[in-house]
Design a protein around this motif. Structure first.
Motif, short mmCIF file in Angstrom:
data_model
loop_
_atom_site.label_atom_id
_atom_site.label_comp_id
_atom_site.label_asym_id
_atom_site.label_seq_id
_atom_site.Cartn_x
_atom_site.Cartn_y
_atom_site.Cartn_z
N LYS A 387 0.75 -1.35 -0.20
CA LYS A 387 0.11 -0.09 0.02
C LYS A 387 0.89 1.40 -0.04
O LYS A 387 0.48 2.39 -0.26
CB LYS A 387 -0.92 0.02 1.16
N VAL A 388 2.14 1.19 0.14
CA VAL A 388 2.99 2.48 0.45
C VAL A 388 3.20 3.13 -0.76
O VAL A 388 3.11 4.40 -0.87
CB VAL A 388 4.09 1.90 1.06
N ALA A 389 3.48 2.29 -1.90
CA ALA A 389 3.81 3.08 -3.11
C ALA A 389 2.74 3.71 -3.89
O ALA A 389 1.82 3.07 -3.98
CB ALA A 389 4.81 1.96 -4.16
N GLY A 390 2.91 4.76 -4.44
CA GLY A 390 1.75 5.40 -4.95
C GLY A 390 2.09 6.52 -6.01
O GLY A 390 3.27 6.61 -6.42
N GLY A 391 1.25 7.12 -6.47
CA GLY A 391 1.46 8.32 -7.06
C GLY A 391 1.87 7.96 -8.70
O GLY A 391 1.53 6.78 -9.34
N GLY A 392 2.73 8.80 -9.26
CA GLY A 392 3.29 8.62 -10.51
C GLY A 392 4.13 7.51 -10.65
O GLY A 392 3.93 6.84 -11.72
N ALA A 393 4.93 7.16 -9.65
CA ALA A 393 5.79 5.84 -9.68
C ALA A 393 5.07 4.63 -9.98
O ALA A 393 5.38 3.67 -10.54
CB ALA A 393 6.69 6.01 -8.41
N PHE A 394 3.83 4.62 -9.21
CA PHE A 394 2.94 3.46 -9.16
C PHE A 394 2.43 3.06 -10.79
O PHE A 394 2.49 2.36 -11.08
CB PHE A 394 1.79 3.60 -8.20
N TRP A 395 2.12 4.25 -11.34
CA TRP A 395 1.46 4.25 -12.58
C TRP A 395 2.48 4.09 -13.74
O TRP A 395 2.17 3.02 -14.63
CB TRP A 395 0.71 5.41 -13.03
N ALA A 396 3.56 4.69 -13.51
CA ALA A 396 4.77 4.34 -14.48
C ALA A 396 5.06 2.78 -14.28
O ALA A 396 5.31 2.10 -15.29
CB ALA A 396 5.99 5.04 -14.11
N GLY A 397 5.33 2.20 -13.18
CA GLY A 397 5.75 1.02 -13.00
C GLY A 397 4.83 -0.03 -13.50
O GLY A 397 4.96 -1.14 -13.94
N SER A 398 3.45 0.28 -13.25
CA SER A 398 2.65 -0.71 -13.56
C SER A 398 2.31 -0.85 -15.14
O SER A 398 2.04 -1.92 -15.55
CB SER A 398 1.09 -0.09 -12.89
N ILE A 399 2.30 0.21 -15.69
CA ILE A 399 2.12 0.45 -17.14
C ILE A 399 3.28 -0.25 -17.75
O ILE A 399 3.08 -1.17 -18.74
CB ILE A 399 2.24 1.85 -17.83
#
Length: 416
Positions: A387-399
């Motif tokens: 649950k900790v990681a979020g924001g732009g980094a989460f979306w960049a890594g997920s994509i």
């Protein structure tokens, strides 16, 4: 903000409000040099997220030495006797899971093979359930965490299964697919990082983690891009989170598309983001898939020096002009030792010192070491960490993770 001419080093004071974009070009009144000034970003991180990320970073570091709880509390160094309870539990869980897997296979082998239900899946689910729903006593975690280094020992021993000819059998096509998705993932993360307004240090460490194999690559790249502890922790959480999803999803997707053992091994070794999860997922699919996935993953890990070098040049070009970065020293100190051990044993096999018959005698040891690693992966997976990681980094890594997984599947189905 204070700025300095890149040619004559004359200093100026520049009003931050005049920088209404990512950067502006400024002309030096002393020498006429035209240089870029980038906008300073102050990343205000929520206190709860910062604290959680630091705890997770500490947890990741201490897992490497199998001392999760003692290090987190700053207690005295533990001794050999402290590992024994957890090692005993590791042994009993592995033995029971293998017995249960064998029993279920004898009851309905078609069902088991169709859905890849075996001891690997039992160990992973049991470990995660125990850790997240019940909780594992601290005195057991010392020994249980030794499963991770034991898994890497299993990888090293597996080098005896392959000679140089087997490694070369990956071929130009396989090497091309690995290279495309290693450097393609890196490039995609750096691109998305810019679009999502991530700090360059964060983009760099996340790109290395997603491009190669997760934890080792993230730690290797972190000193080069001067990443903060929270950025390292968040990058590792993102790849472990998606790796966990892929670990369970890949075998079912592979079955749905009718992938062969070789194709699935190549896909897992290319598309799953963390080495331990690569081997776990491929082991669920079959032993041949596990062996091929290990080989592909090892070849991918060899790319760490090249990726770190690429990211170093990218970072120095954007953020650290004129700064000296000891890239060679960083790569040497952070490169995974188990990869070197694997290739040493590949050479041993290539010189004919070990035969197929010899390896068949050794193979059960590899199975047990891998099983210990699966227990450790399950027991060290805390859903609250994710649950900790979020924001732009989460979306960049997920994509990037999803593109890597499904694009590699398509190429492997076409060319392998």
């Amino acid at each position: 903000m204070k700025i300095q001419c890149t040619r004559c080093n004359v200093s100026y004071n520049l009003d931050d409000r005049k920088i209404n974009r990512d950067f502006v070009k400024v002309k030096c009144t002393n020498c006429g040099n035209l240089f870029e000034v980038r906008k300073q970003r102050i990343n205000v991180e929520p206190e709860h997220r910062r604290i959680a990320s630091e705890i997770i970073k500490e947890r990741i570091q201490t897992r490497k030495s199998a001392d999760v709880s003692a290090s987190a509390r700053g207690s005295a160094r533990i001794g050999f006797i402290d590992y024994l309870p957890g090692l005993f539990v590791l042994l009993i869980l592995t033995w029971l899971a293998m017995l249960l897997g064998g029993f279920l296979k004898s009851v309905d082998p078609d069902l088991m093979s169709r859905y890849h239900l075996n001891y690997v899946l039992i160990l992973l689910v049991a470990g995660m359930t125990w850790r997240n729903l019940i909780g594992i006593p601290d005195n057991l975690m010392h020994g249980i965490s030794l499963g991770r280094p034991l898994l890497k020992i299993g990888i090293i021993i597996m080098g005896l299964r392959f000679g140089l000819g087997a490694v070369a059998s990956i071929g130009i096509t396989g090497l091309f697919i690995i290279a495309v998705f290693v450097f393609g993932s890196v490039a995609l993360i750096l691109f998305l990082g810019k679009k999502l307004d991530m700090a360059d240090s964060f983009s760099g460490v996340l790109a290395s983690a997603v491009g190669i194999c997760g934890v080792s690559a993230a730690i290797a790249a972190a000193p080069v891009v001067k990443a903060r502890d929270t950025e390292i922790a968040s990058s590792i959480i993102i790849i472990i989170g998606w790796g966990l999803v892929f670990l369970f999803a890949f075998p079912f997707i592979g079955s749905a598309f009718g992938l062969t053992q070789y194709q699935f091994g190549a896909w897992a070794g290319t598309g799953i983001l963390n080495s331990g999860q690569v081997i776990a997922s491929a082991s669920i699919y079959g032993k041949e898939a596990r062996d091929i996935a290990t080989l592909y993953n090892i070849v991918r890990v060899i790319g760490i020096p090249f990726v770190v070098l690429f990211i170093a040049f990218w970072y120095v070009g954007r953020e650290a002009r004129g700064e000296k970065v000891e890239i060679g020293e960083i790569i040497f100190s952070k490169f995974p030792i188990f990869v070197i051990g694997f290739f040493v044993l590949v050479l041993v096999r290539s010189f004919g010192l070990v035969t197929d018959a010899d390896y068949k005698l050794i193979n059960p040891i590899v199975d047990w070491f891998f099983a210990f690693g699966f227990v450790s992966i399950g027991c060290n997976t805390l859903f609250s960490d994710l649950k900790v990681a979020g924001g732009g980094a989460f979306w960049a890594g997920s994509i990037a993770a999803l593109v890597k997984a499904f694009a590699s599947l398509i190429l492997i189905m076409i060319f392998l």
